[in-house]
Scaffold this motif. Structure first.
Motif, PDB file in Angstrom:
ATOM      1  N   PHE A  11       0.861  -1.184   0.000  1.00 47.66           N
ATOM      2  CA  PHE A  11       0.000   0.000   0.000  1.00 47.66           C
ATOM      3  C   PHE A  11       0.897   1.232   0.000  1.00 47.66           C
ATOM      4  CE2 PHE A  11      -2.547  -3.373   1.763  1.00 47.66           C
ATOM      5  CZ  PHE A  11      -3.826  -3.145   1.271  1.00 47.66           C
ATOM      6  N   ILE A  12       0.329   2.352  -0.410  1.00 46.44           N
ATOM      7  CA  ILE A  12       1.103   3.581  -0.545  1.00 46.44           C
ATOM      8  C   ILE A  12       0.403   4.700   0.195  1.00 46.44           C
ATOM      9  CG2 ILE A  12       1.911   5.310  -2.218  1.00 46.44           C
ATOM     10  CD1 ILE A  12       2.163   2.948  -4.221  1.00 46.44           C
ATOM     11  N   GLY A  13       1.174   5.487   0.932  1.00 51.09           N
ATOM     12  CA  GLY A  13       0.604   6.632   1.637  1.00 51.09           C
ATOM     13  C   GLY A  13       0.386   7.790   0.680  1.00 51.09           C
ATOM     14  N   GLY A  14      -0.839   8.305   0.649  1.00 50.95           N
ATOM     15  CA  GLY A  14      -1.164   9.417  -0.246  1.00 50.95           C
ATOM     16  C   GLY A  14      -1.355  10.710   0.535  1.00 50.95           C
ATOM     17  N   PHE A  15      -0.713  11.770   0.091  1.00 53.12           N
ATOM     18  CA  PHE A  15      -0.714  13.015   0.855  1.00 53.12           C
ATOM     19  C   PHE A  15      -1.277  14.199   0.079  1.00 53.12           C
ATOM     20  CE2 PHE A  15       2.307  10.195   2.791  1.00 53.12           C
ATOM     21  CZ  PHE A  15       2.099  10.398   4.152  1.00 53.12           C
ATOM     22  N   TRP A  16      -2.160  13.939  -0.882  1.00 57.11           N
ATOM     23  CA  TRP A  16      -2.674  15.039  -1.692  1.00 57.11           C
ATOM     24  C   TRP A  16      -3.666  15.911  -0.918  1.00 57.11           C
ATOM     25  CZ3 TRP A  16      -4.179   9.943  -2.801  1.00 57.11           C
ATOM     26  CH2 TRP A  16      -5.534   9.644  -2.686  1.00 57.11           C
ATOM     27  N   ARG A  17      -4.137  15.429   0.254  1.00 57.66           N
ATOM     28  CA  ARG A  17      -5.068  16.231   1.045  1.00 57.66           C
ATOM     29  C   ARG A  17      -4.478  16.686   2.380  1.00 57.66           C
ATOM     30  NH1 ARG A  17      -8.831  11.782  -0.060  1.00 57.66           N
ATOM     31  NH2 ARG A  17     -10.156  12.263  -1.855  1.00 57.66           N
ATOM     32  N   ILE A  18      -3.194  16.519   2.568  1.00 54.90           N
ATOM     33  CA  ILE A  18      -2.606  16.795   3.868  1.00 54.90           C
ATOM     34  C   ILE A  18      -2.824  18.244   4.306  1.00 54.90           C
ATOM     35  CG2 ILE A  18      -0.312  17.385   2.986  1.00 54.90           C
ATOM     36  CD1 ILE A  18       0.866  15.891   5.398  1.00 54.90           C
ATOM     37  N   ASP A  19      -2.975  19.137   3.340  1.00 57.76           N
ATOM     38  CA  ASP A  19      -3.203  20.537   3.689  1.00 57.76           C
ATOM     39  C   ASP A  19      -4.580  20.765   4.294  1.00 57.76           C
ATOM     40  OD1 ASP A  19      -4.289  19.944   1.092  1.00 57.76           O
ATOM     41  OD2 ASP A  19      -4.595  22.092   0.791  1.00 57.76           O
TER      42      ASP A  19
END
Length: 296
Positions: A11-19
């Motif tokens: 699995f991969i950590g997705g950070f497109w919404r971290i803001d």
């Protein structure tokens, strides 16, 4: 073509919404550590996420414990230039896969992520003005300088993938594509076939359909949701999201789903879906609910 040497975490950590998660740097660090504890070592970014803020927020957290960099693989993407309220003089959304832009984007990502290299760089979207020779020259320079270890693409068709690969000495290691019961194009257009042919791990984005699988009231979404609930009961899944991840990962190309959540419990639940095994009839029940008809 030689085989890729890079290994993705399941699995991969997705950070497109971290803001949008309103986390302090310490909370962001705890999120990163939680991923790593679960064996999720690949972290997915893009230069434009959060109007160019998400990589910065991740980098701020990483500076609190720089040693974590050795435990992870950083992935970023470039090539999209949105017209953010006239940002940088832009008046129309467009793509830029020129050598100059690729190199500038990587330099910025390295600064924001507080690292000296990216493990993987992807071209974010296929560009109608894509010059494969120019992209290859950018890749070669970045690799020679030690700034990027591996390269891949995102949302590319099979012909676009082959075009770029024809100019490269090293294999592209992934094609990041949308895969969910609501978006199954890659199952039928040859993209996942190509990944399996070359033993390339596809990265799967928006596996949960941007939340529409849970909330939309279209006939398709209702069919899918009802089917997922039935199968969740059959296999003892915690919720239907676990069934979706198991369905995505059952494809022979073994896609690596991107988990786009900042909720630690949801992340754990997603990773635990690896313990769920669907049979062929369950897999095709979801396919049938999505397509609205049986297989031919």
């Amino acid at each position: 073509m030689s085989q890729p040497t890079f290994t993705f975490s399941d699995f991969i950590g997705g950070f497109w919404r971290i803001d949008a998660w309103n986390m302090s740097p310490q909370q962001r660090l705890a999120l990163i550590e939680h991923y790593l504890e679960l064996g999720v070592t690949c972290m997915d970014h893009a230069d434009i996420y959060g109007i160019y803020q998400c990589e910065t927020l991740f980098g701020e957290a990483l500076t609190l414990k720089p040693s974590l960099r050795q435990q992870m693989q950083l992935i970023s993407k470039c090539g999209i230039k949105p017209a953010f309220d006239g940002y940088d003089g832009r008046y129309v959304n467009h793509y830029d896969t020129s050598k100059a832009h690729i190199i500038k984007s990587v330099e910025n990502s390295l600064t924001e992520l507080t690292t000296d290299h990216l493990d993987v760089l992807l071209i974010h979207r296929p560009d109608p003005l894509m010059n494969a020779d120019e992209i290859a020259a950018a890749f070669e320079q970045l690799h020679t300088q030690g700034k990027v270890s591996h390269f891949g693409v995102s949302n590319f068709t099979t012909s676009q993938f082959d075009l770029l690969q024809s100019r490269l000495n090293a294999p592209l290691i992934t094609n990041q594509v949308e895969i969910s019961p609501l978006t199954m194009q890659s199952l039928h257009d040859g993209v996942l076939d190509q990944c399996q042919q070359h033993r390339i791990t596809p990265m799967a984005w928006s596996c949960l359909g941007g939340g529409e699988i849970f909330s939309a009231n279209t006939p398709q979404a209702l069919r899918i949701r009802n089917t997922l609930r039935d199968i969740a009961q059959q296999v003892g899944a915690q919720d239907i999201s676990q069934v979706i991840y198991a369905w995505v990962r059952m494809h022979p190309s073994r896609p690596a789903p991107i988990i786009g959540s900042g909720n630690l419990e949801r992340i754990t639940s997603a990773v635990n879906s690896a313990n769920i095994q669907l049979d062929r009839q369950q897999w095709f029940s979801i396919w049938q609910a999505a397509m609205g008809h049986s297989v031919p």
